[in-house]
Design a protein around this motif. Structure first.
Motif, PDB file in Angstrom:
ATOM      1  N   CYS A 168       0.837  -1.210   0.000  1.00  0.00           N
ATOM      2  CA  CYS A 168       0.000   0.000   0.000  1.00  0.00           C
ATOM      3  C   CYS A 168       0.865   1.250   0.000  1.00  0.00           C
ATOM      4  CB  CYS A 168      -0.906   0.016   1.226  1.00  0.00           C
ATOM      5  SG  CYS A 168      -2.058  -1.377   1.325  1.00  0.00           S
ATOM      6  N   HIS A 189      -3.122   3.951   6.344  1.00  0.00           N
ATOM      7  CA  HIS A 189      -3.798   2.784   5.796  1.00  0.00           C
ATOM      8  C   HIS A 189      -4.435   1.898   6.865  1.00  0.00           C
ATOM      9  CE1 HIS A 189      -1.180   3.583   2.153  1.00  0.00           C
ATOM     10  NE2 HIS A 189      -2.400   3.545   1.670  1.00  0.00           N
ATOM     11  N   ILE A 237      -8.107   0.501   5.526  1.00  0.00           N
ATOM     12  CA  ILE A 237      -8.063  -0.512   4.478  1.00  0.00           C
ATOM     13  C   ILE A 237      -7.223  -1.722   4.901  1.00  0.00           C
ATOM     14  CG2 ILE A 237      -6.028   0.277   3.200  1.00  0.00           C
ATOM     15  CD1 ILE A 237      -9.423  -0.756   1.668  1.00  0.00           C
ATOM     16  N   TYR A 245      -9.399  -4.476   6.171  1.00  0.00           N
ATOM     17  CA  TYR A 245     -10.021  -5.212   5.057  1.00  0.00           C
ATOM     18  C   TYR A 245      -9.065  -6.281   4.526  1.00  0.00           C
ATOM     19  CZ  TYR A 245     -11.422  -6.154   0.230  1.00  0.00           C
ATOM     20  OH  TYR A 245     -11.736  -6.774  -0.958  1.00  0.00           O
ATOM     21  N   TYR A 298     -13.481   5.413   0.024  1.00  0.00           N
ATOM     22  CA  TYR A 298     -13.653   4.235   0.881  1.00  0.00           C
ATOM     23  C   TYR A 298     -14.605   4.525   2.032  1.00  0.00           C
ATOM     24  CZ  TYR A 298     -12.566   0.170   3.767  1.00  0.00           C
ATOM     25  OH  TYR A 298     -12.665  -0.983   4.519  1.00  0.00           O
ATOM     26  N   GLU A 357     -15.643  -1.871  -1.206  1.00  0.00           N
ATOM     27  CA  GLU A 357     -15.175  -3.219  -0.874  1.00  0.00           C
ATOM     28  C   GLU A 357     -15.693  -4.256  -1.873  1.00  0.00           C
ATOM     29  OE1 GLU A 357     -15.955  -4.135   3.207  1.00  0.00           O
ATOM     30  OE2 GLU A 357     -14.342  -2.833   3.931  1.00  0.00           O
TER      31      GLU A 357
END
Length: 315
Positions: A98, A110, A113, A116, A295, A303
């Motif tokens: 990332c 980050h 995310i 996730y 997001y 997602e």
């Protein structure tokens, strides 16, 4: 003769003013010590405060997980820093790298995310871009130099995690530009896909947009002057690497994501990049999302698009 002297004097003043404007813009934007996170957040136009509770919740999930500092030497001798999270599942071969945005840091930017990806079986590498976080460097790379650093981090991942590792490149804003600019390189076959969230085409084009639309100033002389300075000081031109040209050479599938209400990096850049991309591609435009807000604005759509894309590339 007096009139000529006055013309020459006026020309000298204009030249001095132009030089001063160029230096001010360059030092404020391109040099590490003057690039401030609070100013970038304000310019982005995103109301981040309303997302702080979610970020804190995600941080409380991610940070207690096993992780460690890792280092890499760049092609031009800088010590680069990253944070590595092994996958929560022992038997996995998926890794996501990332790349964060301008004035950000890998670990702090980050958290949301990262949850996730961790929950879906990925190992995660979060590099600090050159001249950011714990990485060395005085001049910011704006994707043009960072794409070479990305290639170095890909090689680190293969050395550390094994040659059978399957890699996803993910980036936001300047990180999105980084991964798109990297798409034109000869990437190892282990790189299976690229996700760019609100990436721009080139420093020259995004700075021109900001000057014209946010400050109502012409790009000349600041942009051409900064380009000359940057070639001499940082070693690259501000349109030397343009993501639009790089995605024309891309071989790896790319998912483009952008917010329709992004005033910092206009959504038109995403459409332009998508149209020029020669690789298999998908696009998600999140309605009403400001810069890097997609997001948070519509997590379900984001997602779902990310899961659909990664399920395809990791088949």
């Amino acid at each position: 003769m007096g009139a000529l002297k006055r013309v020459v004097a006026a020309a000298g003043l204009l030249a001095a003013a132009a030089a001063g404007e160029t230096l001010y813009f360059y030092n404020r934007t391109m040099k590490r010590q003057n690039a401030r996170t609070d100013r970038t957040m304000k310019m982005s136009g995103t109301d981040w405060e309303k997302y702080y509770p979610l970020m804190e919740e995600r941080k409380n999930f991610v940070l207690p997980k096993e992780h460690r500092d890792v280092y890499r030497t760049s092609f031009d001798g800088l010590k680069l820093h990253g944070t590595y999270f092994p996958a929560l599942e022992e038997r996995t071969d998926k890794l996501v790298i990332c790349f964060h945005g301008y004035t950000g840091e890998g670990l702090s930017n980050h958290m949301a995310i990262a949850e996730y990806f961790l929950k879906r079986g990925y190992a995660i590498l979060l590099p600090d871009a050159r001249a950011h976080g714990e990485s060395e460097g005085e001049y910011i790379g704006f994707g043009c130099l960072d794409r070479k650093d990305a290639l170095s981090w890909i090689n680190w991942a293969l050395e550390e995690c094994g040659q059978d590792t399957r890699i996803l490149l993910y980036g936001t804003s300047m990180g999105g530009a980084t991964v798109l600019m990297a798409s034109g390189l000869a990437l190892p076959e282990q790189v299976k896909g690229i996700v760019s969230d609100c990436g721009f085409t080139s420093p020259k084009e995004v700075f021109t947009h900001v000057l014209n639309n946010m400050y109502h100033l012409p790009a000349f002389p600041a942009i051409p002057g900064a380009d000359l300075l940057n070639r001499r000081l940082a070693g690259y031109g501000m349109d030397e690497c343009n993501a639009r040209r790089e995605v024309e050479k891309a071989q790896v599938p790319i998912l483009f994501i952008h917010g329709s209400a992004d005033t910092f990096v206009p959504c038109s850049m995403c459409h332009e990049l998508y149209e020029h991309c020669s690789a298999p591609k998908e696009i998600l435009i999140v309605e009403g999302a400001a810069h890097a807000e997609s997001y948070y604005k519509d997590m379900e759509a984001y997602e779902n698009a990310l899961t659909k894309f990664t399920d395809q590339i990791f088949m």
